[in-house]
Design a protein around this motif. Structure first.
Motif, PDB file in Angstrom:
ATOM      1  N   GLU A  79      60.240  34.124  38.489  1.00  0.00           N
ATOM      2  CA  GLU A  79      59.595  33.292  39.500  1.00  0.00           C
ATOM      3  C   GLU A  79      58.462  32.475  38.880  1.00  0.00           C
ATOM      4  O   GLU A  79      58.275  31.307  39.211  1.00  0.00           O
ATOM      5  N   GLN A  80      57.726  33.103  37.957  1.00  0.00           N
ATOM      6  CA  GLN A  80      56.652  32.382  37.264  1.00  0.00           C
ATOM      7  C   GLN A  80      57.241  31.260  36.414  1.00  0.00           C
ATOM      8  O   GLN A  80      56.738  30.133  36.431  1.00  0.00           O
ATOM      9  N   GLN A  81      58.319  31.552  35.687  1.00  0.00           N
ATOM     10  CA  GLN A  81      58.965  30.523  34.867  1.00  0.00           C
ATOM     11  C   GLN A  81      59.507  29.404  35.749  1.00  0.00           C
ATOM     12  O   GLN A  81      59.408  28.228  35.384  1.00  0.00           O
ATOM     13  N   LEU A  82      60.068  29.765  36.892  1.00  0.00           N
ATOM     14  CA  LEU A  82      60.577  28.756  37.815  1.00  0.00           C
ATOM     15  C   LEU A  82      59.436  27.885  38.327  1.00  0.00           C
ATOM     16  O   LEU A  82      59.559  26.662  38.401  1.00  0.00           O
ATOM     17  N   GLY A  83      58.314  28.511  38.664  1.00  0.00           N
ATOM     18  CA  GLY A  83      57.142  27.749  39.098  1.00  0.00           C
ATOM     19  C   GLY A  83      56.649  26.821  37.998  1.00  0.00           C
ATOM     20  O   GLY A  83      56.302  25.660  38.247  1.00  0.00           O
ATOM     21  N   GLU A  84      56.608  27.331  36.758  1.00  0.00           N
ATOM     22  CA  GLU A  84      56.181  26.505  35.629  1.00  0.00           C
ATOM     23  C   GLU A  84      57.169  25.356  35.410  1.00  0.00           C
ATOM     24  O   GLU A  84      56.758  24.228  35.123  1.00  0.00           O
ATOM     25  N   ALA A  85      58.456  25.651  35.550  1.00  0.00           N
ATOM     26  CA  ALA A  85      59.469  24.602  35.367  1.00  0.00           C
ATOM     27  C   ALA A  85      59.319  23.533  36.446  1.00  0.00           C
ATOM     28  O   ALA A  85      59.424  22.329  36.159  1.00  0.00           O
ATOM     29  N   ARG A  86      59.063  23.951  37.678  1.00  0.00           N
ATOM     30  CA  ARG A  86      58.853  22.977  38.747  1.00  0.00           C
ATOM     31  C   ARG A  86      57.610  22.136  38.480  1.00  0.00           C
ATOM     32  O   ARG A  86      57.615  20.923  38.686  1.00  0.00           O
ATOM     33  N   HIS A  87      56.554  22.804  38.009  1.00  0.00           N
ATOM     34  CA  HIS A  87      55.316  22.081  37.689  1.00  0.00           C
ATOM     35  C   HIS A  87      55.574  21.085  36.565  1.00  0.00           C
ATOM     36  O   HIS A  87      55.117  19.940  36.613  1.00  0.00           O
ATOM     37  N   GLU A  88      56.313  21.520  35.546  1.00  0.00           N
ATOM     38  CA  GLU A  88      56.630  20.642  34.406  1.00  0.00           C
ATOM     39  C   GLU A  88      57.482  19.465  34.865  1.00  0.00           C
ATOM     40  O   GLU A  88      57.276  18.327  34.445  1.00  0.00           O
ATOM     41  N   ALA A  89      58.451  19.734  35.745  1.00  0.00           N
ATOM     42  CA  ALA A  89      59.308  18.654  36.249  1.00  0.00           C
ATOM     43  C   ALA A  89      58.476  17.650  37.040  1.00  0.00           C
ATOM     44  O   ALA A  89      58.663  16.432  36.903  1.00  0.00           O
ATOM     45  N   ALA A  90      57.537  18.142  37.846  1.00  0.00           N
ATOM     46  CA  ALA A  90      56.673  17.232  38.607  1.00  0.00           C
ATOM     47  C   ALA A  90      55.807  16.410  37.665  1.00  0.00           C
ATOM     48  O   ALA A  90      55.605  15.203  37.869  1.00  0.00           O
ATOM     49  N   ARG A  91      55.304  17.046  36.607  1.00  0.00           N
ATOM     50  CA  ARG A  91      54.480  16.333  35.627  1.00  0.00           C
ATOM     51  C   ARG A  91      55.305  15.264  34.910  1.00  0.00           C
ATOM     52  O   ARG A  91      54.844  14.127  34.738  1.00  0.00           O
ATOM     53  N   ILE A  92      56.539  15.597  34.552  1.00  0.00           N
ATOM     54  CA  ILE A  92      57.405  14.634  33.866  1.00  0.00           C
ATOM     55  C   ILE A  92      57.732  13.470  34.787  1.00  0.00           C
ATOM     56  O   ILE A  92      57.723  12.306  34.369  1.00  0.00           O
ATOM     57  N   ARG A  93      58.013  13.772  36.081  1.00  0.00           N
ATOM     58  CA  ARG A  93      58.277  12.688  37.041  1.00  0.00           C
ATOM     59  C   ARG A  93      57.066  11.770  37.164  1.00  0.00           C
ATOM     60  O   ARG A  93      57.200  10.548  37.202  1.00  0.00           O
ATOM     61  N   GLU A  94      55.876  12.368  37.219  1.00  0.00           N
ATOM     62  CA  GLU A  94      54.654  11.568  37.361  1.00  0.00           C
ATOM     63  C   GLU A  94      54.440  10.715  36.109  1.00  0.00           C
ATOM     64  O   GLU A  94      54.079   9.541  36.206  1.00  0.00           O
ATOM     65  N   GLU A  95      54.683  11.319  34.936  1.00  0.00           N
ATOM     66  CA  GLU A  95      54.569  10.552  33.689  1.00  0.00           C
ATOM     67  C   GLU A  95      55.556   9.393  33.678  1.00  0.00           C
ATOM     68  O   GLU A  95      55.227   8.279  33.265  1.00  0.00           O
ATOM     69  N   ALA A  96      56.786   9.659  34.126  1.00  0.00           N
ATOM     70  CA  ALA A  96      57.814   8.606  34.155  1.00  0.00           C
ATOM     71  C   ALA A  96      57.387   7.487  35.106  1.00  0.00           C
ATOM     72  O   ALA A  96      57.564   6.300  34.789  1.00  0.00           O
ATOM     73  N   ARG A  97      56.825   7.861  36.271  1.00  0.00           N
ATOM     74  CA  ARG A  97      56.344   6.828  37.199  1.00  0.00           C
ATOM     75  C   ARG A  97      55.240   5.998  36.556  1.00  0.00           C
ATOM     76  O   ARG A  97      55.228   4.767  36.673  1.00  0.00           O
ATOM     77  N   GLU A  98      54.306   6.680  35.899  1.00  0.00           N
ATOM     78  CA  GLU A  98      53.200   5.964  35.255  1.00  0.00           C
ATOM     79  C   GLU A  98      53.727   5.047  34.148  1.00  0.00           C
ATOM     80  O   GLU A  98      53.281   3.907  34.024  1.00  0.00           O
ATOM     81  N   GLN A  99      54.652   5.570  33.344  1.00  0.00           N
ATOM     82  CA  GLN A  99      55.220   4.754  32.271  1.00  0.00           C
ATOM     83  C   GLN A  99      55.985   3.570  32.849  1.00  0.00           C
ATOM     84  O   GLN A  99      55.906   2.461  32.329  1.00  0.00           O
ATOM     85  N   GLY A 100      56.733   3.807  33.928  1.00  0.00           N
ATOM     86  CA  GLY A 100      57.467   2.725  34.576  1.00  0.00           C
ATOM     87  C   GLY A 100      56.517   1.663  35.092  1.00  0.00           C
ATOM     88  O   GLY A 100      56.746   0.460  34.917  1.00  0.00           O
TER      89      GLY A 100
END
Length: 186
Positions: A79-100
């Motif tokens: 569950e912790q890894q899943l939470g971290e993965a979700r957090h990482e995915a949100a961070r990557i999406r935000e980075e992609a939006r910023e880069q876009g």
């Protein structure tokens, strides 16, 4: 018939309600021997079997509790890894939006720069063509003016210095008229 009575009790009569004491004592001795044998051999085997079963059940329960604890720990870790993965995915999406957004802004800036460069190049080219057209028109107008002036005056204005002065004066007069008209329209 006498034999039958003798064999049964040798002449004694026995009451069916009262027990025979020799049989009671013999039954007690056999019961005591059986009791001692059971206590010496059978009961320890039963107790050993019960102890083994108890230990196996308790061991099974302990193993089950250990496995349950391990499963709970693994579940919490997942569950912790899943939470971290979700957090990482949100961070990557935000980075992609910023880069876009940065790429869009950069492209927009490049397009504006290119547009300004093209417009400036067009202005320079138009100004050069205008200057060329003005020079060409001056030469033509000068030739025509000299020819026309020669016809009006009645003498030839083939002298270059004199014809150049006449042309320059004519063009200066034209520019003065044009500027006066431009100021009058304002």
């Amino acid at each position: 018939m006498d034999y039958i009575v003798l064999a049964a009790g040798e002449g004694e009569t026995h009451s069916p309600v009262l027990p025979v004491w020799s049989e009671v004592i013999l039954a007690l001795i056999v019961f005591a021997i059986l009791f001692l044998l059971m206590r010496k051999f059978v009961v320890p085997a039963f107790e050993k079997t019960f102890a083994e079963r108890t230990a196996a059940i308790e061991g099974g329960l302990a193993a089950a509790e250990t496995k349950q604890a391990e499963a709970d720990a693994k579940l919490a870790e997942l569950e912790q890894q899943l939470g971290e993965a979700r957090h990482e995915a949100a961070r990557i999406r935000e980075e992609a939006r910023e880069q876009g957004a940065a790429i869009v802004a950069e492209m927009r800036e490049q397009a504006q720069t290119e547009s300004a460069r093209i417009v400036e190049h067009g202005r320079v080219q138009i100004e050069a063509e205008r200057q060329q057209a003005v020079a060409s028109l001056r030469a033509e107008v000068g030739t025509l003016a000299t020819s026309l002036a020669g016809r009006i005056v009645g003498e030839s204005l083939d002298d270059d210095a004199r014809s150049q002065r006449v042309v320059d004066r004519f063009l200066a007069d034209l520019e003065t008229i044009e500027s006066a008209q431009a100021e009058g329209q304002r």
